[in-house]
Design a protein around this motif. Sequence first.
Motif, PDB file in Angstrom:
ATOM      1  N   ILE A   1      -1.449  15.145  -5.938  1.00  0.00           N
ATOM      2  CA  ILE A   1      -0.097  15.222  -5.388  1.00  0.00           C
ATOM      3  C   ILE A   1       0.518  16.605  -5.545  1.00  0.00           C
ATOM      4  N   GLU A   2      -0.199  17.538  -6.173  1.00  0.00           N
ATOM      5  CA  GLU A   2       0.306  18.905  -6.266  1.00  0.00           C
ATOM      6  C   GLU A   2       0.483  19.519  -4.883  1.00  0.00           C
ATOM      7  N   ASP A   3      -0.310  19.061  -3.924  1.00  0.00           N
ATOM      8  CA  ASP A   3      -0.290  19.634  -2.587  1.00  0.00           C
ATOM      9  C   ASP A   3       0.598  18.781  -1.690  1.00  0.00           C
ATOM     10  N   ARG A   4       1.683  19.360  -1.202  1.00  0.00           N
ATOM     11  CA  ARG A   4       2.639  18.565  -0.453  1.00  0.00           C
ATOM     12  C   ARG A   4       2.064  18.092   0.882  1.00  0.00           C
ATOM     13  N   VAL A   5       1.281  18.963   1.526  1.00  0.00           N
ATOM     14  CA  VAL A   5       0.708  18.591   2.815  1.00  0.00           C
ATOM     15  C   VAL A   5      -0.190  17.364   2.677  1.00  0.00           C
ATOM     16  N   ALA A   6      -0.976  17.346   1.598  1.00  0.00           N
ATOM     17  CA  ALA A   6      -1.860  16.203   1.366  1.00  0.00           C
ATOM     18  C   ALA A   6      -1.051  14.938   1.134  1.00  0.00           C
ATOM     19  N   LEU A   7       0.090  15.111   0.467  1.00  0.00           N
ATOM     20  CA  LEU A   7       0.953  13.971   0.196  1.00  0.00           C
ATOM     21  C   LEU A   7       1.486  13.391   1.505  1.00  0.00           C
ATOM     22  N   ILE A   8       1.879  14.279   2.411  1.00  0.00           N
ATOM     23  CA  ILE A   8       2.334  13.831   3.732  1.00  0.00           C
ATOM     24  C   ILE A   8       1.202  13.070   4.426  1.00  0.00           C
TER      25      ILE A   8
ATOM     26  N   LEU B   1      -1.086   8.040   6.350  1.00  0.00           N
ATOM     27  CA  LEU B   1      -2.229   7.129   6.356  1.00  0.00           C
ATOM     28  C   LEU B   1      -1.799   5.722   5.935  1.00  0.00           C
ATOM     29  N   VAL B   2      -0.960   5.668   4.891  1.00  0.00           N
ATOM     30  CA  VAL B   2      -0.469   4.370   4.427  1.00  0.00           C
ATOM     31  C   VAL B   2       0.323   3.687   5.544  1.00  0.00           C
ATOM     32  N   VAL B   3       1.193   4.459   6.220  1.00  0.00           N
ATOM     33  CA  VAL B   3       1.985   3.892   7.320  1.00  0.00           C
ATOM     34  C   VAL B   3       1.069   3.372   8.426  1.00  0.00           C
ATOM     35  N   VAL B   4       0.075   4.182   8.806  1.00  0.00           N
ATOM     36  CA  VAL B   4      -0.842   3.793   9.881  1.00  0.00           C
ATOM     37  C   VAL B   4      -1.549   2.487   9.533  1.00  0.00           C
TER      38      VAL B   4
ATOM     39  N   ALA C   1     -16.864  10.294   2.951  1.00  0.00           N
ATOM     40  CA  ALA C   1     -16.414   9.053   3.584  1.00  0.00           C
ATOM     41  C   ALA C   1     -15.126   9.274   4.362  1.00  0.00           C
ATOM     42  N   THR C   2     -14.204  10.039   3.818  1.00  0.00           N
ATOM     43  CA  THR C   2     -12.964  10.266   4.567  1.00  0.00           C
ATOM     44  C   THR C   2     -13.247  11.012   5.857  1.00  0.00           C
ATOM     45  N   VAL C   3     -13.996  12.100   5.744  1.00  0.00           N
ATOM     46  CA  VAL C   3     -14.300  12.900   6.929  1.00  0.00           C
ATOM     47  C   VAL C   3     -15.053  12.068   7.960  1.00  0.00           C
ATOM     48  N   GLN C   4     -16.044  11.301   7.481  1.00  0.00           N
ATOM     49  CA  GLN C   4     -16.870  10.534   8.410  1.00  0.00           C
ATOM     50  C   GLN C   4     -16.103   9.392   9.063  1.00  0.00           C
ATOM     51  N   THR C   5     -15.183   8.772   8.330  1.00  0.00           N
ATOM     52  CA  THR C   5     -14.404   7.695   8.932  1.00  0.00           C
ATOM     53  C   THR C   5     -13.526   8.247  10.054  1.00  0.00           C
TER      54      THR C   5
ATOM     55  N   THR D   1      -3.594   9.326  13.155  1.00  0.00           N
ATOM     56  CA  THR D   1      -4.531   8.656  12.261  1.00  0.00           C
ATOM     57  C   THR D   1      -5.586   9.629  11.742  1.00  0.00           C
ATOM     58  N   ILE D   2      -6.185  10.369  12.669  1.00  0.00           N
ATOM     59  CA  ILE D   2      -7.281  11.255  12.282  1.00  0.00           C
ATOM     60  C   ILE D   2      -6.770  12.409  11.413  1.00  0.00           C
ATOM     61  N   VAL D   3      -5.632  12.981  11.807  1.00  0.00           N
ATOM     62  CA  VAL D   3      -5.071  14.082  11.011  1.00  0.00           C
ATOM     63  C   VAL D   3      -4.761  13.600   9.596  1.00  0.00           C
ATOM     64  N   ALA D   4      -4.158  12.401   9.494  1.00  0.00           N
ATOM     65  CA  ALA D   4      -3.812  11.870   8.173  1.00  0.00           C
ATOM     66  C   ALA D   4      -5.066  11.738   7.308  1.00  0.00           C
ATOM     67  N   ILE D   5      -6.116  11.166   7.880  1.00  0.00           N
ATOM     68  CA  ILE D   5      -7.356  10.998   7.100  1.00  0.00           C
ATOM     69  C   ILE D   5      -7.930  12.359   6.720  1.00  0.00           C
ATOM     70  N   ASN D   6      -7.920  13.308   7.650  1.00  0.00           N
ATOM     71  CA  ASN D   6      -8.492  14.620   7.363  1.00  0.00           C
ATOM     72  C   ASN D   6      -7.706  15.374   6.300  1.00  0.00           C
ATOM     73  N   LEU D   7      -6.382  15.235   6.339  1.00  0.00           N
ATOM     74  CA  LEU D   7      -5.564  15.906   5.320  1.00  0.00           C
ATOM     75  C   LEU D   7      -5.894  15.353   3.938  1.00  0.00           C
ATOM     76  N   VAL D   8      -5.979  14.031   3.856  1.00  0.00           N
ATOM     77  CA  VAL D   8      -6.337  13.416   2.591  1.00  0.00           C
ATOM     78  C   VAL D   8      -7.737  13.871   2.165  1.00  0.00           C
ATOM     79  N   GLY D   9      -8.658  13.894   3.131  1.00  0.00           N
ATOM     80  CA  GLY D   9     -10.032  14.297   2.836  1.00  0.00           C
ATOM     81  C   GLY D   9     -10.110  15.732   2.343  1.00  0.00           C
ATOM     82  N   ASP D  10      -9.343  16.628   2.991  1.00  0.00           N
ATOM     83  CA  ASP D  10      -9.336  18.037   2.596  1.00  0.00           C
ATOM     84  C   ASP D  10      -8.909  18.194   1.145  1.00  0.00           C
ATOM     85  N   ARG D  11      -7.853  17.469   0.797  1.00  0.00           N
ATOM     86  CA  ARG D  11      -7.335  17.571  -0.555  1.00  0.00           C
ATOM     87  C   ARG D  11      -8.318  16.960  -1.557  1.00  0.00           C
ATOM     88  N   LEU D  12      -8.912  15.825  -1.158  1.00  0.00           N
ATOM     89  CA  LEU D  12      -9.896  15.193  -2.035  1.00  0.00           C
ATOM     90  C   LEU D  12     -11.023  16.161  -2.344  1.00  0.00           C
TER      91      LEU D  12
END
Lengths: 299, 325, 326
Positions: free
Chosen positions: A22-29, A34-37, A221-225, A278-289
């Motif tokens: 959660i240090e990264d605000r963009v990842a948090l967004i 993703l949760v909303v989707v 898994a995030t990237v591939q999904t 949807t895809i951007v949300a997953i990718n942002l989370v994946g990038d941070r992960l």
Amino acid sequence: MSEVAALPPPESAFGRFARRFIEDRVALIGLGLLVVVILVALLAPWIAPQNPYDLASVDVMDSRQPPGSHAGEGFTMWLGSDGVGRDLLSGILYGLRISLTVGIVSGVLAASLGLMLGLLAAYAGGRTETLIMRVVDLQLALPSVLVALILVALLGKGVDKIILALVVVQWAYYARTVRASALVERRKEYVEAARSLGLSHARTMLRHILPNCLAPVIVIATVQTAHAISLEATLSFLGVGLPQTEPSLGVLIANGFQYMLSGKYWISFFPGLALLVTIVAINLVGDRLRDVLNPRLER
Amino acid sequence: MLAFILRRLMQAVFVVVAMVVLVFFGTYVIGDPVWMMVPGDATIEQVGEVRRTFGFDQPVYVQFLHFLGDVVRGEFGRSYVHGTSAIALILARMPATMELAFAALILAVVIGLPLGLFAGLKPEHPAARAIMAGSILGFSLPTFWVGLMLIMLFSVMLGWLPATGRGPVVSIFGLETSMLSLDGWRHLLLPALNLALLKISLVIRLTRSGTREAALQDYVKFARAKGLSQSRIVGVHILKNILIPIVTVLGLEFGSLVAFSVVTESIFAWPGMGKLLLEAIQRLDRPLIVAYVMVVVLLFVTINLIVDILYSALDPRVRLSESEA
Amino acid sequence: MAGPVLAVDNLATHFFTRDGVVKSVDGVSFEVKPGEVLGLVGESGSGKSVTGFSILGLIDPPGRIVGGSIQLNGEELVGRSESEMRKVRGKSLAMIFQDPMMTLNPVLRIDTQMIEAVLAHDAVSEKAARARAAEALGMVGIPAPEERLFAYPHQFSGGMRQRVAIAIALLHRPSLIIADEPTTALDVTIQSQILAEVQRICAESGTALVWITHDLAVVAGLADRVAVMYAGRIVEQGGVDDVLDRPCHPYTQGLIGSVPGAHPAGARLHAIPGSTPSLKHLPQGCAFAPRCTRADAACAVAPPITMNQGRAYRCFHPAAQAGASA
């Protein structure tokens, strides 16, 4: 620079991971999106103004209405309606369910298959490894869109066939990653220790090596999904993916294509936007992960 | 060097053989090959006739040898829909696809390299962050949807560029191209941009990470200690180091551009072999599908081979270790 | 008498990291006279390399020179713009780096990297620049320099690469060369060859040298004067024989005690107890106090510089009286 690090307060592995994430605000967004989707996809039957599968509630008179129009039934079609009079917002919510389901199911299946084969390759070595890795190389050498296209051409349409095609194009990424990290883990002392204690091969592999390979698998898994969801949409758009009876986002976009040249942009635009979010949300989370889970990047 | 080329050649042959086997099993064994030969409304007698004529009642290995012979002769039968040789149809459409993929590659470098360099040199700059956010978006955007949006914006709403088709084609030195006229470029721009989108993001990321890594190297600091200008350091010392991996990756990505052109061509009605493949899939024109797969696999393997050899020729370090080995 | 080539006064270079400020260099002062060789000694992390890079203005964010003055031939360098610094770098002030395998660009030929260095400061023809490059290569003892110019760095050994780097540093006959542990990465035999070469060239051309090293043996053979750094500060400096024979600061004493060969064979080496402190969490007062056998309550205050007959040290309890005959 050699320095004595101050002792950090004791913290659970997950707590540390969550704090770094959660240090990264963009990842948090991204995570929030993703949760909303996922929530709106799950809750579609309760929050959608209309059930697009229920032909009784769909009125052809409402077709191709621009965003904000009122349906014959009385509710407002905030995103307009499609070619046969379905409320687009409802269509998107239900479409999201299908797109996410296909993406996640194929992801889980591919991950399981890739994990097993990757571990087997790393652990068995020799001919088994060579054979598995040759197939992986072959698979990765060919672009997934082409392989999937040819597969569905041979298999035919349908949810099960699409999922099978997506598993085929994805498993190799998992296998390669798992094998690479399993090889690293294998050489470590604790595996030797486990083996010398007389633990069986399967047990060593599953209880000791596997958990240590999970971090890269989660990232993949995030990237591939995200990739699978995009690929399904592409195939469906091209008319070789899901049938009209399973209107995923890709099918919705394809349906709107014919109306676009006459300026009725919304039928393709809004489902595409939902897909993009949807895809951007997953990718942002994946990038941070990837940043958080990759020990090489830790400072 | 020769040993290296020979080794790579062997690997290439392995991939082609593996693909031939896969295609054989995919089309001949899983599906009934007879349906590749007869029209959809054939009677049972006709089917049996074809089965005997083409030897499909024979053991699998005999059939495989026959198939192998066909592949070597470049013979994949006649397209049902077009009634002419499948391979000839594919080859006739190939130049259009190549032109599109090539234009996309150029766009990817011309747009991606400067942006990536900037983002790598000034990682904290707001514009650099915007570029990186844009590249994540570029990876996330589904190609086909971007194609639709490009048409909507530039063709329907602004009316600047044509939505579909290819411009006038001229033949020069035996190469067919539409890049020699303004109208040709007007038709080419949108599909090329659409196809390039993913690769632009890729080039930005590669360039950025390469630049960041190179900028930390001692040789850059030493170059600064020599009193060189920033432009010389970036333009020569850093660029020359990052160009080798970028060129390599882009070369390998050319194949994926050809693959993705299936999507772009069908959106922009670009008369390439990708569009032909999609039509073949929709009409179950199997000879055409098999011919396409074999042509593309051969193309892929050739490109990979050339890139590998070029890479070893480009990098003085690789060149040396190979000659010493 | 001519003024010093280099006068560093109260230099402070800090790194502003996410975890806090690292005071890598904190109040360092020294001078180098024309043709003089100064040995800058310390353990890794003591700030000696950062001092070197500060002089060239090659400190990158999050690091920054936060105070003090650096004068080269009487001209202030701190606060200069990048383009003004560029005119000095490689011209009157050159640097040689630690790892010769990393300092030359692997994908550029030697001639490219030497000619560009000539052309960066002198508007001469490429032919003239090439001739100068060949001449410089010959000077550092590389045979057949005209041919070797066409080679790539990986075609040279480590020692040869360091010679090339030295040749590049010599191209504009600088008044000062900063050498950052240039022999550490080399074999011992090559090391002594390079040392002898550099010593000869500097003596011939009158180039002053700041030789950064952790190796007291190198300093003993090469330097005229020595400055010992600990935790971002110079704890002791003076003439090389003076300091090595009669160290005042307990840290210098510990360093000398831990060198093999300074003792009769079979005698125990003395390791300094404890380890280098984190520069983020320096103790109040003398940074060496926690490891020092002589430390007492007085050491809770940072010791000022004591000047004594050409020696300078920061200690309340000097081990030996400077200038006292042994």
